[in-house]
Structures are given as structure tokens and as C-alpha cells.
Design a protein around this motif. Structure first.
Motif, PDB file in Angstrom:
ATOM      1  N   SER A  62       0.851  -1.190   0.000  1.00  0.00           N
ATOM      2  CA  SER A  62       0.000   0.000   0.000  1.00  0.00           C
ATOM      3  C   SER A  62       0.891   1.246   0.000  1.00  0.00           C
ATOM      4  CB  SER A  62      -0.891  -0.002   1.239  1.00  0.00           C
ATOM      5  OG  SER A  62      -1.394   1.297   1.490  1.00  0.00           O
ATOM      6  N   MET A  63       0.393   2.285  -0.629  1.00  0.00           N
ATOM      7  CA  MET A  63       1.111   3.563  -0.653  1.00  0.00           C
ATOM      8  C   MET A  63       1.402   4.054   0.763  1.00  0.00           C
ATOM      9  SD  MET A  63      -0.197   6.850  -2.801  1.00  0.00           S
ATOM     10  CE  MET A  63      -1.794   6.870  -1.975  1.00  0.00           C
ATOM     11  N   MET A  64       0.511   3.735   1.707  1.00  0.00           N
ATOM     12  CA  MET A  64       0.672   4.196   3.087  1.00  0.00           C
ATOM     13  C   MET A  64       1.758   3.436   3.833  1.00  0.00           C
ATOM     14  SD  MET A  64      -3.288   4.884   4.184  1.00  0.00           S
ATOM     15  CE  MET A  64      -3.931   3.289   3.698  1.00  0.00           C
ATOM     16  N   SER A  65       2.282   2.366   3.206  1.00  0.00           N
ATOM     17  CA  SER A  65       3.295   1.530   3.859  1.00  0.00           C
ATOM     18  C   SER A  65       4.665   1.651   3.200  1.00  0.00           C
ATOM     19  CB  SER A  65       2.853   0.061   3.820  1.00  0.00           C
ATOM     20  OG  SER A  65       1.583  -0.100   4.383  1.00  0.00           O
ATOM     21  N   MET A  66       4.861   2.682   2.403  1.00  0.00           N
ATOM     22  CA  MET A  66       6.107   2.797   1.636  1.00  0.00           C
ATOM     23  C   MET A  66       6.897   4.042   2.023  1.00  0.00           C
ATOM     24  SD  MET A  66       4.809   1.762  -2.175  1.00  0.00           S
ATOM     25  CE  MET A  66       4.443   0.058  -2.596  1.00  0.00           C
ATOM     26  N   ASP A  67       8.178   4.010   1.733  1.00  0.00           N
ATOM     27  CA  ASP A  67       9.066   5.154   1.942  1.00  0.00           C
ATOM     28  C   ASP A  67       9.645   5.579   0.588  1.00  0.00           C
ATOM     29  OD1 ASP A  67       8.843   4.854   4.750  1.00  0.00           O
ATOM     30  OD2 ASP A  67      10.502   3.414   4.783  1.00  0.00           O
ATOM     31  N   GLY A  68      10.245   6.755   0.588  1.00  0.00           N
ATOM     32  CA  GLY A  68      11.115   7.171  -0.515  1.00  0.00           C
ATOM     33  C   GLY A  68      10.496   7.163  -1.898  1.00  0.00           C
ATOM     34  N   ALA A  69      11.304   6.718  -2.876  1.00  0.00           N
ATOM     35  CA  ALA A  69      10.926   6.825  -4.287  1.00  0.00           C
ATOM     36  C   ALA A  69       9.681   6.012  -4.621  1.00  0.00           C
ATOM     37  CB  ALA A  69      12.097   6.375  -5.165  1.00  0.00           C
ATOM     38  N   GLU A  70       9.526   4.833  -4.014  1.00  0.00           N
ATOM     39  CA  GLU A  70       8.351   3.994  -4.308  1.00  0.00           C
ATOM     40  C   GLU A  70       7.067   4.695  -3.865  1.00  0.00           C
ATOM     41  OE1 GLU A  70       7.930   0.472  -5.825  1.00  0.00           O
ATOM     42  OE2 GLU A  70       9.287   1.942  -6.698  1.00  0.00           O
ATOM     43  N   HIS A  71       7.118   5.280  -2.671  1.00  0.00           N
ATOM     44  CA  HIS A  71       5.957   6.022  -2.175  1.00  0.00           C
ATOM     45  C   HIS A  71       5.664   7.223  -3.077  1.00  0.00           C
ATOM     46  CE1 HIS A  71       4.391   9.483   0.216  1.00  0.00           C
ATOM     47  NE2 HIS A  71       3.474   8.585   0.495  1.00  0.00           N
ATOM     48  N   THR A  72       6.713   7.961  -3.442  1.00  0.00           N
ATOM     49  CA  THR A  72       6.535   9.150  -4.281  1.00  0.00           C
ATOM     50  C   THR A  72       5.929   8.792  -5.631  1.00  0.00           C
ATOM     51  OG1 THR A  72       8.445  10.163  -3.210  1.00  0.00           O
ATOM     52  CG2 THR A  72       7.752  11.115  -5.312  1.00  0.00           C
ATOM     53  N   ARG A  73       6.394   7.689  -6.225  1.00  0.00           N
ATOM     54  CA  ARG A  73       5.889   7.270  -7.545  1.00  0.00           C
ATOM     55  C   ARG A  73       4.384   6.987  -7.494  1.00  0.00           C
ATOM     56  NH1 ARG A  73       4.896   2.307  -9.851  1.00  0.00           N
ATOM     57  NH2 ARG A  73       5.713   1.201  -8.034  1.00  0.00           N
ATOM     58  N   LEU A  74       3.948   6.198  -6.502  1.00  0.00           N
ATOM     59  CA  LEU A  74       2.524   5.853  -6.414  1.00  0.00           C
ATOM     60  C   LEU A  74       1.677   7.071  -6.055  1.00  0.00           C
ATOM     61  CD1 LEU A  74       2.376   2.356  -4.673  1.00  0.00           C
ATOM     62  CD2 LEU A  74       2.010   2.915  -7.072  1.00  0.00           C
ATOM     63  N   ARG A  75       2.183   7.876  -5.138  1.00  0.00           N
ATOM     64  CA  ARG A  75       1.413   9.050  -4.718  1.00  0.00           C
ATOM     65  C   ARG A  75       1.210  10.016  -5.889  1.00  0.00           C
ATOM     66  NH1 ARG A  75       0.325  11.403   0.646  1.00  0.00           N
ATOM     67  NH2 ARG A  75      -0.106  13.612   0.389  1.00  0.00           N
ATOM     68  N   ARG A  76       2.244  10.163  -6.693  1.00  0.00           N
ATOM     69  CA  ARG A  76       2.154  11.081  -7.836  1.00  0.00           C
ATOM     70  C   ARG A  76       1.074  10.630  -8.824  1.00  0.00           C
ATOM     71  NH1 ARG A  76       7.669  11.547  -9.517  1.00  0.00           N
ATOM     72  NH2 ARG A  76       7.949  13.121  -7.903  1.00  0.00           N
ATOM     73  N   ILE A  77       0.910   9.328  -8.958  1.00  0.00           N
ATOM     74  CA  ILE A  77      -0.074   8.790  -9.917  1.00  0.00           C
ATOM     75  C   ILE A  77      -1.496   9.210  -9.553  1.00  0.00           C
ATOM     76  CG2 ILE A  77      -1.174   6.609 -10.645  1.00  0.00           C
ATOM     77  CD1 ILE A  77       1.708   5.423 -10.751  1.00  0.00           C
TER      78      ILE A  77
END
Length: 372
Positions: free
Chosen positions: A59-74
Motif C-alpha cells: 500500500s502507498m501508506m506503507s512505503m518510503d522514498g521513491a516507491e511512495h513518491t511514484r505511487l502518490r504522484r499517480i
């Protein structure tokens, strides 16, 4: 709240783990924006847990850094203040439908069952493109997943699988018949190779689940805050322009989300009078931070004049709630139209007029009886 040892205190969670609870506003903000406190580490098998209703690792809420940023941006584009303001007519229409039913059933009603619970689900279904006839099935699934006391882990697993099956089937339907909704846009993103199928599924479920129970709770708590403060209620009735700042105050005083998701330290971090060691869990009490007397003058009172500091109800930092503009829009339209439609609205008499929900990850009411 005086700064000192009580700002950061050890607590034992319902799972039997020990974590640090941060209760001051400045330290809470620092934890929520400090990369040394990791969300990804908090969802690993051996990390200290708060309860069994945590987001899944992808889940986006369980990620840090670039992976979180990529999904959030979508998905971020769907939740900008401008894009959300375009939803105001839809939200207004859905609120009016519920108020029509309320007026027909009155002069007493349960605002949770007849307004706070159905509205956010209808709004999210409209945003994502979930058929309205599927809403009641979905509500049952989500309420079990958010309940931390009345359902077993086995029951949660079964409901989660049912939800995933449903989302897979809905994605297939959307693929055959694309529509102007967020889920169709996410499917197109997947088809361009920017999202895996697992990410698409989890994103769809995250958006539905994260925006439902919290908003149900927030609508109920906001109405309760206002009806319990006759002076502020009278001010808002006399001056509707004060509504926006009053909504912010009710969000500060009565947040549906009392705690941040846990984070785990990845290196030693000094925090107040303690040093959090690697592997230790930290949670921020948004409820305490919002009432920190060193930041908010007369923190327990509801001020319709607005405050200088921003409350923590929607979090802070890179994981700040994406859906904050949509939640705020719903709460504002509900209050505006509810007070306009029922000028004599007040809490019903009797001890059972306000009943709190037990065993939820979020705060909320199971009953809020009003009369007019």
C-alpha cells in the motif's frame, strides 16, 4: 501541555508490543516528516504493531522514498484542491438527497445512519466509478476490516479476499467499458506500464478504504462538536462566512484519526528526553498534538476565529492524507446545508442520543440522534 518526559512516553499496544507515543505538537510534526522513522519498516513481520488492522506492505501508506513518491504522484492529481472543488456540485447533490430523506423521516433522526455513513461511500463510489448498487456490499466488507475487536483475523482475511475479488472484477468491467472516473484513469496508467496489476488493485482498495471510515467518523464528530457548543453554533448561524474556520477547529478538536500509523526508527534518533533506538516503534498522538497548549491558546475551546498553527488531523509530511481536501469539502457542505435546512437543529435529549463506536482504528459515533 508542558514539554518534558510526558511528551514521549512508552505505551503497550493491544498486540502486547511496546512503542513510544509522542504527544507534543512540535515533536509530532518532526516524527511525521523525519525520514529516519520508516513506514516500510513498520509493516515488516517482526516490527512492533499497534493492532491487526494495518495497511498491507504494497500500500502507498506503507512505503518510503521513491516507491511512495511514484505511487502518490499517480493519484495525487485527482485530489488537488482545484480538482476536488469540481466535485462540490456532486457532493452537494448527494448531501441534499440524504437531507430530503432526513426531513421526510423527521423530526428526529440518527445522523450517522442517515447521513454520515452513506455520504462518504456515495462520494467515493462516484469518484472511483463504483456502481451505486455495489455500495452496501462494500460497506459491510470495509467495516469488518476496520473493526479491531468485533471481528477475528480469519474473518478479516476472508473479507479482504472478497474485496480483492470484487476489485478485480470491477477493473475488468471498466476495461470493457471505460468511463470518466479515477479507476478507469488508473487502469490506463497500468496499461501504459506505470503500475503493476498488484499496485492497481491495492491503490483502488486503499482509496476506497482510507476515505470511508475516517470521513464517516469526521462528519459525526464535527456535527457533535458544533451542536455541543451553542455559542459557536449561534455565531456560525449569524455569520456563515465563519463556517470554514469553524470546520478547521472541529477537525482540530475532534479528529476521527487519533493516532498516526506507526513508524520504526532506522537509526538512533533523539526525541525529546529519550533516544529512540533502531527497530523501536513510534506513534504520534494527533489528538494530543492538536490540543498542545504551547501551540494553541485555550486548546480545549472551539474558536471560530481561526488559528495560526495547522492542526495534525490529516497528518504532516510526505504521508499527509491525500484525501484531506475531499474530506474537508464533505464536512463543510454537510454543515452548511444541514444548518441551512434545519435552523432549529439540536442534539436529541436522552443519554442514548450519542453513542461512541467501540473497537475501531478510528474514532467515531455509532449513533447521533438529533431533532429539529
Amino acid at each position: 501541555m508542558a514539554h518534558g518526559t510526558q511528551d514521549v512516553a512508552p505505551v503497550i499496544t493491544p498486540t502486547g508490543d511496546t512503542m513510544w507515543l509522542v504527544r507534543s505538537y512540535p515533536l509530532g510534526r518532526s516524527v511525521l516528516s523525519d525520514k529516519r522513522f520508516s513506514r516500510a519498516h513498520a509493516v515488516t513481520a517482526h516490527a512492533p504493531k499497534l493492532n491487526d488492522a494495518q495497511p498491507v506492505p504494497n500500500s502507498m501508506m506503507s512505503m518510503d522514498g521513491a516507491e511512495h513518491t511514484r505511487l502518490r504522484r499517480i493519484v495525487a492529481g485527482a485530489f488537488t484542491t482545484g480538482r476536488v472543488s469540481e466535485m462540490a456540485p456532486t457532493v452537494g447533490r448527494l448531501v441534499d438527497q440524504q437531507l430530503d430523506a432526513l426531513a421526510a423521516a423527521g423530526p428526529e433522526a440518527d445522523l450517522i445512519e442517515q447521513l454520515a455513513a452513506p455520504l462518504p461511500l456515495a462520494v467515493l463510489c462516484s469518484l472511483l466509478g463504483v456502481p451505486p448498487e455495489d455500495a452496501s456490499r462494500f460497506r459491510g466488507w470495509v467495516e469488518v476490516l476496520f473493526d479491531i475487536s468485533a471481528s477475528t483475523p480469519g474473518e478479516k482475511s476472508r473479507r479482504r479476499l472478497e474485496l480483492v475479488d470484487y476489485m478485480e472484477e470491477l477493473i475488468e468491467r471498466k476495461r470493457q467499458q471505460p468511463q470518466d472516473d479515477l479507476l478507469t484513469a488508473l487502469i490506463e496508467t497500468h496499461d501504459r506500464g506505470a503500475l503493476t496489476m498488484g499496485e492497481l488493485l491495492t491503490l483502488g482498495l486503499t482509496l476506497l478504504m482510507a476515505g470511508y471510515e475516517t470521513t464517516v467518523g469526521q462528519i459525526g464528530l464535527t456535527v457533535l462538536s458544533l451542536l455541543s457548543a451553542p455559542g459557536t453554533l449561534a455565531d456560525v448561524r449569524r455569520n456563515p462566512q465563519a463556517l470554514a474556520s469553524t470546520v478547521e477547529e472541529t477537525l482540530r478538536l475532534n479528529p476521527a484519526t487519533p493516532l498516526s500509523f506507526p513508524r520504526v526508527a532506522v537509526e538512533p534518533v533523539p526525541l525529546g528526553d529519550v533516544t529512540v533506538q533502531p527497530g523501536e516503534g513510534v506513534m504520534v498522538s494527533l489528538l494530543h498534538g492538536n490540543r498542545d497548549g504551547t501551540v494553541f491558546a485555550e486548546p480545549e475551546s472551539l474558536s471560530a476565529d481561526g488559528r495560526d498553527a495547522v492542526h495534525l488531523t490529516f497528518g504532516h509530511g510526505v504521508h499527509r492524507c491525500l484525501g484531506a481536501p475531499l474530506a474537508r469539502l464533505q464536512v463543510q457542505i454537510v454543515l452548511e446545508r444541514l444548518l441551512g435546512r434545519f435552523p432549529a437543529l439540536q442534539l436529541a435529549t436522552g443519554r442514548d442520543a450519542v453513542v461512541w463506536k467501540d473497537g475501531l482504528v478510528t474514532r467515531g459515533l455509532s449513533r447521533l440522534l438529533v431533532e429539529w
